[in-house]
Design a protein around this motif. Structure first.
Motif, short mmCIF file in Angstrom:
data_model
loop_
_atom_site.label_atom_id
_atom_site.label_comp_id
_atom_site.label_asym_id
_atom_site.label_seq_id
_atom_site.Cartn_x
_atom_site.Cartn_y
_atom_site.Cartn_z
N GLY A 102 0.81 -1.21 0.00
CA GLY A 102 0.00 0.00 0.00
C GLY A 102 0.84 1.26 0.00
N ILE A 103 1.87 1.28 0.82
CA ILE A 103 2.77 2.43 0.89
C ILE A 103 3.51 2.61 -0.43
N ALA A 104 3.98 1.51 -1.01
CA ALA A 104 4.71 1.56 -2.28
C ALA A 104 3.81 2.04 -3.42
N VAL A 105 2.58 1.53 -3.48
CA VAL A 105 1.66 1.93 -4.55
C VAL A 105 1.31 3.41 -4.41
N THR A 106 1.05 3.89 -3.21
CA THR A 106 0.73 5.30 -2.99
C THR A 106 1.87 6.19 -3.44
N ALA A 107 3.10 5.82 -3.09
CA ALA A 107 4.27 6.61 -3.49
C ALA A 107 4.47 6.56 -5.00
N ALA A 108 4.29 5.39 -5.60
CA ALA A 108 4.47 5.26 -7.05
C ALA A 108 3.42 6.08 -7.81
N ALA A 162 1.84 8.75 -6.71
CA ALA A 162 2.12 10.17 -6.51
C ALA A 162 3.23 10.63 -7.46
N GLU A 163 4.27 9.84 -7.60
CA GLU A 163 5.38 10.21 -8.49
C GLU A 163 4.95 10.14 -9.95
N ALA A 164 4.26 9.06 -10.34
CA ALA A 164 3.84 8.89 -11.74
C ALA A 164 2.86 9.99 -12.16
N SER A 165 1.99 10.41 -11.25
CA SER A 165 0.98 11.41 -11.60
C SER A 165 1.61 12.77 -11.90
N LYS A 166 2.86 12.96 -11.54
CA LYS A 166 3.56 14.20 -11.89
C LYS A 166 3.89 14.24 -13.38
N HIS A 167 3.89 13.06 -14.02
CA HIS A 167 4.36 12.98 -15.39
C HIS A 167 3.31 12.49 -16.38
N VAL A 168 2.37 11.66 -15.94
CA VAL A 168 1.36 11.08 -16.82
C VAL A 168 0.04 10.94 -16.07
N ASP A 169 -1.04 10.74 -16.85
CA ASP A 169 -2.32 10.41 -16.23
C ASP A 169 -2.18 9.04 -15.57
N LEU A 206 -3.01 -6.65 -23.68
CA LEU A 206 -3.91 -5.69 -24.31
C LEU A 206 -3.39 -4.26 -24.17
N ALA A 207 -2.84 -3.95 -23.02
CA ALA A 207 -2.32 -2.60 -22.79
C ALA A 207 -1.17 -2.29 -23.75
N CYS A 208 -0.27 -3.25 -23.90
CA CYS A 208 0.87 -3.03 -24.80
C CYS A 208 0.41 -2.89 -26.24
N ASP A 209 -0.52 -3.75 -26.67
CA ASP A 209 -1.05 -3.67 -28.03
C ASP A 209 -1.74 -2.33 -28.26
N ALA A 210 -2.54 -1.90 -27.30
CA ALA A 210 -3.31 -0.66 -27.45
C ALA A 210 -2.40 0.56 -27.39
N TYR A 211 -1.36 0.51 -26.58
CA TYR A 211 -0.51 1.68 -26.38
C TYR A 211 0.38 1.96 -27.59
N ASN A 212 0.66 0.93 -28.37
CA ASN A 212 1.51 1.09 -29.55
C ASN A 212 0.87 2.10 -30.50
N GLY A 213 1.41 3.30 -30.54
CA GLY A 213 0.87 4.34 -31.42
C GLY A 213 -0.34 5.06 -30.86
N CYS A 214 -0.72 4.79 -29.63
CA CYS A 214 -1.91 5.38 -29.03
C CYS A 214 -1.55 6.71 -28.37
N SER A 215 -2.39 7.71 -28.56
CA SER A 215 -2.15 8.99 -27.90
C SER A 215 -3.15 9.24 -26.77
N SER A 216 -3.90 8.22 -26.40
CA SER A 216 -4.90 8.35 -25.35
C SER A 216 -4.26 8.51 -23.98
N SER A 217 -5.03 9.02 -23.05
CA SER A 217 -4.56 9.06 -21.66
C SER A 217 -4.58 7.64 -21.11
N LEU A 218 -3.88 7.42 -20.03
CA LEU A 218 -3.88 6.10 -19.41
C LEU A 218 -5.28 5.70 -18.96
N ARG A 219 -6.09 6.65 -18.52
CA ARG A 219 -7.46 6.32 -18.10
C ARG A 219 -8.26 5.81 -19.31
N ASP A 220 -8.12 6.49 -20.46
CA ASP A 220 -8.80 6.01 -21.68
C ASP A 220 -8.32 4.63 -22.06
#
Length: 178
Positions: free
Chosen positions: A107-113, A115-122, A147-161
């Motif tokens: 839980g502590i690791a996920v919260t910290a990760a 917080a840091e990731a949200s500074k750079h990406v959705d 599925l994530a890797c396939d979809a992300y290839n060339g995708c400009s969507s936000s991570l939530r999308d």
């Protein structure tokens, strides 16, 4: 299942399920805990040597019976688990003398990760308790990542999308496993 395993361990160990805290009395006990258990349940982390449990030997018998292993247990263990439940807690749990502090864990690791990731990406976080067969869950999340890797290839969507797109494509059976 780690909960079932620790329920049985609680009743076959003098240290688990608060046993260490009871033995240490009247000393004050402070536990600095590194958790590898999802949800950080104190009674599950290392079998809960410094916290109480509400499980009973009857619970152990039900677990062993449901798994079809009761008859395979050594006779002394079967006998012990079958004893009456009166006074089985090992004595009053010394709540006022015990302090448990989780200093690190998932839980502590996920919260910290996040917080840091949200500074750079959705960012998005999905947690549903993760209980079940490790092979099935591994396949489910492996499929999710594929599925994530396939979809992300060339995708400009936000991570939530991207997350919503992936979840819409997972079939109901795989979703039920997660």
């Amino acid at each position: 299942d780690i909960v079932q395993l620790n329920t049985i361990r609680h009743h076959l160990s003098q240290l688990k399920a608060g046993g260490l805290a009871r033995i240490a009395q009247p000393a004050k006990v402070v536990s600095l805990i590194l958790s590898d258990v999802l949800g950080d349940r104190l009674d599950i982390i290392a079998g809960g040597p410094t916290c109480s449990t509400d499980t009973t030997r009857k619970d152990c018998l039900q677990i062993c019976s449901s798994l079809g292993v009761l008859a395979k247990l050594p006779t002394p263990v079967q006998h012990y688990l079958s004893l009456p439940v009166t006074g089985e807690s090992g004595g009053e749990f010394p709540t006022e003398n015990v302090t448990n502090v989780i200093v690190g864990g998932n839980g502590i690791a996920v919260t910290a990760a996040l917080a840091e990731a949200s500074k750079h990406v959705d960012t998005t976080f999905s947690y549903n308790g993760l209980e079940g067969d490790a092979d099935e869950l591994g396949c489910f999340y492996g499929r999710w990542m594929h599925l994530a890797c396939d979809a992300y290839n060339g995708c400009s969507s936000s991570l939530r999308d991207l997350y919503e797109w992936i979840m819409s494509r997972l079939d109901d059976e795989a979703l039920a496993m997660g």
